[in-house]
Scaffold this active site. Structure first.
Site, PDB file in Angstrom:
ATOM      1  CG  HIS A 158      14.343-115.180 -43.998  1.00 43.05           C
ATOM      2  ND1 HIS A 158      14.990-115.655 -45.114  1.00 43.05           N
ATOM      3  CD2 HIS A 158      13.194-115.873 -43.896  1.00 43.05           C
ATOM      4  CE1 HIS A 158      14.258-116.603 -45.663  1.00 43.05           C
ATOM      5  NE2 HIS A 158      13.159-116.757 -44.946  1.00 43.05           N
ATOM      6  CG  ASP A 200      16.691-112.781 -47.269  1.00 45.50           C
ATOM      7  OD1 ASP A 200      16.236-111.873 -46.552  1.00 45.50           O
ATOM      8  OD2 ASP A 200      16.745-113.964 -46.898  1.00 45.50           O
ATOM      9  CB  SER A 227      11.730-119.001 -42.656  1.00 48.39           C
ATOM     10  OG  SER A 227      10.947-117.945 -43.147  1.00 48.39           O
TER      11      SER A 227
HETATM   12  C1  LIG Z   1       9.887-112.584 -41.765  1.00 50.44           C
HETATM   13  O1  LIG Z   1       9.473-111.510 -40.956  1.00 50.44           O
HETATM   14  C2  LIG Z   1       9.542-110.249 -41.568  1.00 50.44           C
HETATM   15  C3  LIG Z   1       9.139-109.230 -40.541  1.00 50.44           C
HETATM   16  O2  LIG Z   1       7.829-109.445 -40.167  1.00 50.44           O
HETATM   17  C4  LIG Z   1       8.606-110.229 -42.766  1.00 50.44           C
HETATM   18  O3  LIG Z   1       8.721-108.987 -43.412  1.00 50.44           O
HETATM   19  C5  LIG Z   1       8.963-111.359 -43.713  1.00 50.44           C
HETATM   20  O4  LIG Z   1       8.031-111.427 -44.743  1.00 50.44           O
HETATM   21  C6  LIG Z   1       8.961-112.669 -42.970  1.00 50.44           C
HETATM   22  N1  LIG Z   1       9.410-113.718 -43.861  1.00 50.44           N
HETATM   23  C7  LIG Z   1       8.841-114.913 -43.917  1.00 50.44           C
HETATM   24  C8  LIG Z   1       9.356-115.851 -44.936  1.00 50.44           C
HETATM   25  O5  LIG Z   1       7.939-115.239 -43.186  1.00 50.44           O
END
Ligand SMILES: *[C@@H]1O[C@H](CO)[C@@H](O)[C@H](O)[C@H]1NC(C)=O
Ligand SMILES: *[C@@H]1O[C@H](CO)[C@@H](O)[C@H](O)[C@H]1NC(C)=O
Ligand SMILES: *[C@@H]1O[C@H](CO)[C@@H](O)[C@H](O)[C@H]1NC(C)=O
Length: 289
Positions: free
Chosen positions: A241, A238, A39
């Protein structure tokens, strides 16, 4: 009355013709970048409560020099959300791709017209990206189509994935091996053994094994594989993201990392070698179908 209808018809057909002759159809990218992962690469910046706020900061503005390969394999001017017709089961927002491209354009005049090939799908784990799987095949197919539709060169893969592998210890432990194999497979199937890969190290995640994934990402030592760290970039409320603001910081980080790789261009010669490799890429792509 009649003449009015006639006039309307005329101007309508004029519109259609002008549209068909728009310069984008003639524009072809020189430098192709594949965007893959989950995502955060697809883009969720500005998505709140299931709707995208539509805010496009100047760093992510469209530019006639930045194209994207649509789901119908046509080059068109790129604009947010870059993955709207690719990651279709989710609401897409701002990712790093446009900010990356605008930075490259500003800093490196030699890159020429940029062609982005969005391939990221939200919520996907590394096993789903294995060679021969649907996501993998789709990516290799689209990469092949991108090269055929204009003859640009694939310059790098931008990869942002891993959150979906933070939940089971087994998956987390195997992550480094799987990721290395994935990089190896993509490079060999794209006939570009040292194709630059710029990946992003996760800052956090829902699962308990974020540190194992992060460590794996940072420890990969392969030629021209670089890792930029998302640590400290702001998440959406959330918690899952990156925000639009964070993506506009990540894009330039990816660009700077790419520009530091001084790899020789993969077969830049305009002669036989390039046609030769495109020919094989073509065969491979057909074979994978
Ligand atoms: C999106 O990136 C952030 C920063 O690295 C991270 O904390 C988060 O878990 C990531 N989310 C997904 C769904 O990969
Ligand atoms: C999103 O939903 C939450 C709770 O339902 C609400 O408090 C918030 O104001 C909403 N935000 C937006 C931007 O609509
Ligand atoms: C990866 O995702 C797929 C599809 O959601 C799921 O079936 C699988 O169990 C996940 N994990 C592994 C290690 O394959």
């Amino acid at each position: 009355m009649f003449s009015l209808v006639w006039l309307m018809l005329l101007s309508y057909s004029n519109l259609v013709t002008t549209h068909n002759l728009s310069p984008h159809n003639a524009l072809q990218p020189k430098s192709i970048f594949i965007l893959a992962g989950q995502s955060n690469m697809s883009g969720r910046g500005g998505v709140l409560n299931g709707t995208w706020d539509g805010v496009v900061p100047p760093e992510c503005r469209p530019d006639p020099m930045i194209l994207r390969l649509s789901s119908e394999l046509k080059w068109e001017e790129a604009r947010e959300p870059l993955h709207a017709d690719i990651d279709v089961d989710k609401i897409c927002g701002v990712g790093p791709g446009m900010a990356f491209s605008n930075t490259i354009l500003r800093k490196d005049s030699g890159t020429g017209v940029i062609g982005l090939v969005p391939c990221a799908i939200g919520g996907t784990n590394i096993s789903e990206w294995r060679r021969g799987g649907r996501l993998y095949n789709q990516m290799v197919d689209r990469a092949g189509a991108a090269v055929r539709a204009g003859g640009g060169l694939i310059r790098a893969i931008l990869w942002y994935q891993g959150e979906s592998d933070t939940e089971s210890h087994e998956d987390a432990k195997l992550y480094k091996k799987r990721l290395e194999k994935f990089f190896h497979d993509v490079r060999s199937d794209l006939l570009s053994p040292v194709l630059p890969v710029i990946q992003v190290a996760l800052a956090s995640g829902l699962g308990p094994y974020v540190d194992v994934i992060r460590k794996a990402q940072k420890e990969i030592k392969l030629p021209n594989v670089r890792c930029v760290d998302a640590y400290g970039l702001q998440p959406e409320p959330d918690g899952l993201h990156l925000t639009t603001a964070a993506q506009t910081r990540l894009g330039p980080m990816l660009a700077d990392s790419f520009l530091k790789i001084t790899a020789p261009l993969p077969v830049q010669s305009s002669g036989g070698a390039k046609r030769f490799s495109h020919f094989f890429l073509d065969i491979l792509v057909r074979w994978f179908r």
